[in-house]
Design an enzyme around this catalytic site. Structure first.
Site, PDB file in Angstrom:
ATOM      1  N   GLY A  30      54.072 -30.197  16.590  1.00 23.23           N
ATOM      2  CA  GLY A  30      55.510 -30.487  16.547  1.00 23.23           C
ATOM      3  C   GLY A  30      55.935 -31.125  17.865  1.00 23.23           C
ATOM      4  O   GLY A  30      55.164 -31.152  18.832  1.00 23.23           O
ATOM      5  N   SER A  32      57.786 -31.872  21.458  1.00 24.16           N
ATOM      6  CA  SER A  32      57.967 -31.060  22.652  1.00 24.16           C
ATOM      7  C   SER A  32      59.269 -30.267  22.493  1.00 24.16           C
ATOM      8  O   SER A  32      60.271 -30.809  22.003  1.00 24.16           O
ATOM      9  CB  SER A  32      58.059 -31.981  23.874  1.00 24.16           C
ATOM     10  N   SER A  34      59.783 -27.935  20.368  1.00 19.36           N
ATOM     11  CA  SER A  34      59.993 -27.442  19.002  1.00 19.36           C
ATOM     12  C   SER A  34      59.671 -25.948  18.910  1.00 19.36           C
ATOM     13  O   SER A  34      60.018 -25.294  17.929  1.00 19.36           O
ATOM     14  CB  SER A  34      59.140 -28.228  17.994  1.00 19.36           C
ATOM     15  N   LYS A  36      56.384 -24.521  20.026  1.00 27.63           N
ATOM     16  CA  LYS A  36      54.947 -24.252  19.833  1.00 27.63           C
ATOM     17  C   LYS A  36      54.446 -23.127  20.748  1.00 27.63           C
ATOM     18  O   LYS A  36      53.844 -22.171  20.268  1.00 27.63           O
ATOM     19  CB  LYS A  36      54.124 -25.533  20.082  1.00 27.63           C
ATOM     20  N   SER A  37      54.682 -23.268  22.051  1.00 25.06           N
ATOM     21  CA  SER A  37      54.169 -22.256  22.991  1.00 25.06           C
ATOM     22  C   SER A  37      54.844 -20.907  22.749  1.00 25.06           C
ATOM     23  O   SER A  37      54.177 -19.867  22.754  1.00 25.06           O
ATOM     24  CB  SER A  37      54.411 -22.684  24.437  1.00 25.06           C
ATOM     25  N   SER A 104      50.138 -32.997  19.343  1.00 26.50           N
ATOM     26  CA  SER A 104      49.216 -33.704  18.426  1.00 26.50           C
ATOM     27  C   SER A 104      49.974 -34.643  17.480  1.00 26.50           C
ATOM     28  O   SER A 104      50.037 -34.396  16.276  1.00 26.50           O
ATOM     29  CB  SER A 104      48.344 -32.715  17.652  1.00 26.50           C
TER      30      SER A 104
END
Ligand code: ADP
Length: 199
Positions: A30, A32, A34, A36-37, A104
């Site tokens: 997704g 930056s 969004s 993810k981390s 990605s």
């Protein structure tokens, strides 16, 4: 090539039996910011508390070590993905339920990683979050810098993000709270028998 493949006497299945869960790669993609981390960290904590062997491969973190020689051009992003895919495969072979959090942006790179795994071992999780929301969150101030022209090839601003066509899970992170996203991934893992439903 003078390199041979050594066969182990402990298989992935042996490891799954010992661990009482299967291994797989949860690939979180997704824009930056969004989430993810954030979601990867919460999911890892939840799985760990559930006695699952789990580990996060984080996009920012691998660029500090293994991939610190790589930049953000299309060629370097591809190489970044290739190395991460190989590393993820080692972890999955080692029986670990692996979580990868990478922007990605290119569908072909994600497809290349998917191809390294058996069908049921690769779970693509697309965090769909409107660009305006990502930009408003901007936890690392990257969008601001990208808008100022300080960061070239910034996904969503000056580089493309190709949305996954058929992700195993799509989570709308501009409207789901973090916990709900984690719940959805957890439920998917139990539904597919990757982890046991002990409740
Ligand atoms: P990424 O790893 O995709 O760049 P981060 O997890 O680093 O994203 O940053 C996302 C930011 O958005 C964090 O500061 C997080 O607390 C915040 N956030 C707010 N609401 C949500 C939500 N519903 N889901 C995920 N992250 C959220």
């Amino acid at each position: 090539m003078n390199v041979i493949w050594h066969h182990a006497k402990v298989s992935k299945r042996d490891r799954w039996l010992k661990n009482s869960h299967r291994s797989a790669l949860i690939w979180i993609t997704g824009l930056s910011a969004s989430g993810k981390s954030t979601i990867a960290v919460e999911l890892e904590r939840r799985l760990f508390e559930y006695h699952i062997n789990t580990f996060i491969l984080d996009g920012d973190n691998v660029r500090h070590g293994l991939n610190k020689d790589l930049g953000f051009s299309e060629k370097d992003r591809k190489e970044n993905m290739r190395r991460v895919g190989e590393m993820a495969r080692l972890l999955v072979d080692a029986g670990i339920l692996t979580i990868a959090a990478f922007i990605s942006p290119y569908a072909s790179d994600r497809a290349a990683i998917r191809n390294l795994f058996h069908k049921e071992e690769f779970i693509e999780v697309y965090l769909k979050c409107d660009l305006t929301v990502c930009e408003a969150r901007d936890p690392k101030g990257l969008y601001k810098r990208a808008r100022n022209g300080e960061i070239p090839d910034f996904t969503g601003i000056s580089a493309p993000y190709e949305e996954p066509a058929k992700p195993e899970l799509l989570l709308q992170t501009d409207s789901f709270p973090v916990n709900e996203s984690v719940d959805r991934i957890f439920s998917y893992l139990t539904q597919k028998g990757i982890i046991l439903n002990k409740r």
